[in-house]
Design an enzyme around this catalytic site. Structure first.
Site, PDB file in Angstrom:
ATOM      1  N   ARG A  12       1.044  -1.531   0.128  1.00 30.05           N
ATOM      2  CA  ARG A  12       0.084   0.326  -0.156  1.00 30.05           C
ATOM      3  C   ARG A  12       0.355   1.200  -0.189  1.00 30.05           C
ATOM      4  O   ARG A  12       0.698   2.292  -0.600  1.00 30.05           O
ATOM      5  CB  ARG A  12      -0.763   0.125   1.185  1.00 30.05           C
ATOM      6  CG  ARG A  12      -1.900  -1.181   1.370  1.00 30.05           C
ATOM      7  CD  ARG A  12      -2.895  -0.960   2.463  1.00 30.05           C
ATOM      8  NE  ARG A  12      -3.603  -2.733   2.775  1.00 30.05           N
ATOM      9  CZ  ARG A  12      -4.890  -2.459   2.871  1.00 30.05           C
ATOM     10  NH1 ARG A  12      -5.828  -1.591   2.564  1.00 30.05           N
ATOM     11  NH2 ARG A  12      -5.072  -3.365   3.047  1.00 30.05           N
ATOM     12  N   ASP A  18      -1.935 -16.244  -2.416  1.00 32.89           N
ATOM     13  CA  ASP A  18      -2.122 -15.938  -3.499  1.00 32.89           C
ATOM     14  C   ASP A  18      -0.857 -14.651  -4.309  1.00 32.89           C
ATOM     15  O   ASP A  18      -0.453 -15.273  -5.081  1.00 32.89           O
ATOM     16  CB  ASP A  18      -3.699 -14.869  -3.057  1.00 32.89           C
ATOM     17  CG  ASP A  18      -3.372 -13.879  -2.466  1.00 32.89           C
ATOM     18  OD1 ASP A  18      -2.216 -13.926  -1.652  1.00 32.89           O
ATOM     19  OD2 ASP A  18      -4.806 -13.462  -2.167  1.00 32.89           O
ATOM     20  N   GLU A  77     -10.553  -8.351  -6.602  1.00 33.50           N
ATOM     21  CA  GLU A  77      -9.197  -9.590  -7.874  1.00 33.50           C
ATOM     22  C   GLU A  77     -10.590  -9.546  -8.701  1.00 33.50           C
ATOM     23  O   GLU A  77     -10.071 -10.092 -10.541  1.00 33.50           O
ATOM     24  CB  GLU A  77      -9.634 -10.386  -6.860  1.00 33.50           C
ATOM     25  CG  GLU A  77      -8.362 -10.361  -5.682  1.00 33.50           C
ATOM     26  CD  GLU A  77      -9.265  -9.492  -4.909  1.00 33.50           C
ATOM     27  OE1 GLU A  77      -7.993  -9.776  -4.039  1.00 33.50           O
ATOM     28  OE2 GLU A  77     -10.039  -9.297  -4.423  1.00 33.50           O
TER      29      GLU A  77
END
Length: 578
Positions: free
Chosen positions: A193, A321, A454
């Protein structure tokens, strides 16, 4: 002469009031004629006035439309200057540029308006805080007070041409952003971020204040990699250091949290000329590659002292992921040269493993990615795993034609499943995860929706790479579901339950960083953030692709050039030939 005077006198008498006073009927008739004439004149004047007002309104509308058209042209001109619309592009890019039709323009503006609403709500109620709680109209510091939403939004504001908002955010970064906080920060979340957001803002704008701030926070994170194996701890105090792992992992590091800093730290070394950032994150991949399994699938827990994996779940969802995502994207970031070939090789190995996890439902044959523990498969898929269709599509071009088509087809099938995660609920918004039982296509497991990106991310990649507008239609349907269920007067909120539509009280920072950005780009020309020139980190922050330069990488206390490391690795049988 007398007759003439008499005739003239008779004519003039009709204008003498005394004539009518002696004749009441003629007076009444004259009055009626006067009233009728007055009404006729008044009616005509009213019609003229109304006509003029209508013409004026039409002229105003025409002027408004002309101004809107001019704004659109100016926006496209600005974007063209920012992103070099005439740069080289793939065939799919050229097809998509040609398809920037009025519908796409209108939808793009709708998404931009959604961003304006989300951002202005954050500015009004949560300025400088990490995230907005729209229901209670206050800010909350979910990430230690680093202004996560503000930093996450920088590149979105820039890409959308919201220059005034971007400038206000830039001033806050320059004058108010302070990382010296006694706060135990997630290395992963802070990297994707904050470091990613600042680097992207620098690559887009060229403003060095963003690069300086990125280097400041990265320096505070670096001690997390000081372990015997180089696999980082996942938590560190920003003011005092003291890295450690969360208690609930049993002392282990998390796969995704340890393998999802490469893009950002390699980019930081490239832009500062300081190799230390790249060295830390590259050593992680070298360490993991020593014992990389044949199927390329790693459990989510890794011991940072020994470098060995613990008995735990293998998943393309939460905690697994983005490790696989970054294997592919570092290869792209390095311009697919020999120095990053081992990333591509590891990724292709992992994709063979992914194929072993793919199953299909009955009766509708939805493709999905199972989770695995030991030798047991679980028929469960996170919405987080819906990044995989986009990853497969992005990586498909690196294969030979037949293999490429196989992975692209699988990407499309998985995207259809993920889209139906949304379509299968009353609100048309997806739950957090789904289960697949025999004879039943899919059922919601954890039923909240927190504005995740996503599925939209994968639709963006598939549209960019195929030119198929079906993916735009799916994305638009998802956007409208967000507008219907999540938009309130003071921002956007998630849902506690996608079946009932009950709202929560959080506008996640990634809604502005990822969800709205990918939706905007889904309806933008493909030359806006071209995939030939940019690579997105896992928080959707675009980073400029640069050809890798060899740097010194420390290994076992000795300085080795990167080609030397690869030579040694080939002798150990870990890499293929260049």
């Amino acid at each position: 002469m007398g007759r003439s005077r008499s005739s003239s006198s008779n004519r003039w008498r009709y204008i003498n009031p005394a004539y009518y006073l002696k004749r009441p009927k003629r007076l009444a008739l004259l009055f009626m004629l006067f009233v009728c004439a007055t009404l006729l004149v008044w009616d005509r004047q009213t019609l003229v006035r109304e006509h003029q007002e209508e013409v004026s309104k039409l002229n105003e509308e025409v002027m408004h439309l002309q101004n809107s058209l001019e704004e659109l042209k100016n926006t496209q001109d600005v974007q063209s200057k920012k992103f070099n619309f005439n740069s080289k592009s793939s065939d799919a890019t050229r097809r998509n540029d040609a398809s920037d039709d009025p519908v796409a323009i209108q939808r793009r503006e709708r998404v931009k308006n959604a961003m304006i609403h989300a951002w202005s709500s954050y500015e009004k109620y949560a300025w400088g805080h990490d995230e907005l709680q729209p229901q209670t109209k206050n800010g909350i510091d979910s990430f230690g007070g680093l202004g996560a939403t503000l930093i996450d939004s920088l590149d979105t504001l820039y890409i959308m041409g919201l220059d005034e908002q971007f400038q206000r955010a830039r001033e806050w970064v320059a004058n108010s952003l302070d990382f010296n906080k006694n706060y135990d920060a997630s290395v992963f979340e802070t990297t994707i971020r904050v470091v990613g957001g600042l680097l992207s803002a620098y690559d887009l704008s060229g403003d060095k204040v963003f690069l300086e701030k990125a280097q400041d926070i990265a320096d505070r994170l670096l001690p997390a990699w000081d372990t015997p194996t180089g696999i980082p701890y996942n938590v560190i105090n920003l003011a005092h250091g003291n890295p450690h792992n969360p208690g609930w992992t049993g002392g282990d590091s998390i796969l995704a949290d340890s393998g999802t800093e490469q893009l950002e730290f390699i980019a930081l070394s490239q832009r500062t000329g300081n190799p230390k950032y790249q060295q830390k994150v590259e050593n992680v991949i070298l360490e993991l590659n020593k014992t990389f399994p044949v199927d390329g699938l790693l459990p989510i827990y890794i011991n940072p002292q020994r470098g060995t994996t613990s008995y735990s779940t293998i998943t393309f969802g939460a905690m697994g992921d983005s490790f696989y995502e970054y294997l592919l994207k570092v290869w792209i970031q390095g311009n697919k040269t020999a120095s990053v070939k081992h990333y591509r090789e590891m990724w292709e190995t992992s994709m063979k493993g992914l194929l072993s996890l793919v199953k299909r439902t009955t009766p509708s044959s939805f493709a999905y990615i199972c989770e695995k523990t030991g030798n047991s498969l679980t028929d469960k898929m996170d919405e987080l795993a819906c990044f995989a269709p986009g990853m497969l599509a992005l990586g498909s071009s690196g294969y030979a034609p037949d293999e490429s088509q196989k992975f692209l087809t699988l990407a499309e099938e998985l995207a259809w499943t993920c889209y139906n995660f949304y379509q299968s609920t009353p609100t048309k918004l997806a739950g957090e995860n789904y289960f697949f039982n025999s004879g039943q296509d899919m059922s919601v497991g954890t039923s909240w929706n927190i504005l995740r990106p996503e599925t939209v991310e994968s639709l963006f990649y598939l549209w960019r790479l195929t030119g198929n507008k079906t993916f735009q239609e799916w994305g638009w349907n998802i956007f409208e579901a967000f507008e219907k269920n999540s938009r309130i007067d003071s921002g956007y909120v998630g849902l506690k339950d996608v079946n009932t539509g009950v709202k929560d009280n959080m506008m996640q920072s990634f809604f502005l960083a990822e969800t709205l950005k990918y939706l905007y780009l889904l309806f933008s020309p493909s030359s806006v953030i071209s995939l030939d020139e940019w690579v997105f980190n896992t928080e959707a922050h675009p980073i400029k692709i640069k050809t890798r330069q060899d740097i010194i990488v420390k290994s076992g206390g000795h300085g080795l050039h990167e080609p030397d490391i690869r030579s040694r690795a080939r002798k150990e049988g870990r890499f293929g030939d260049d």
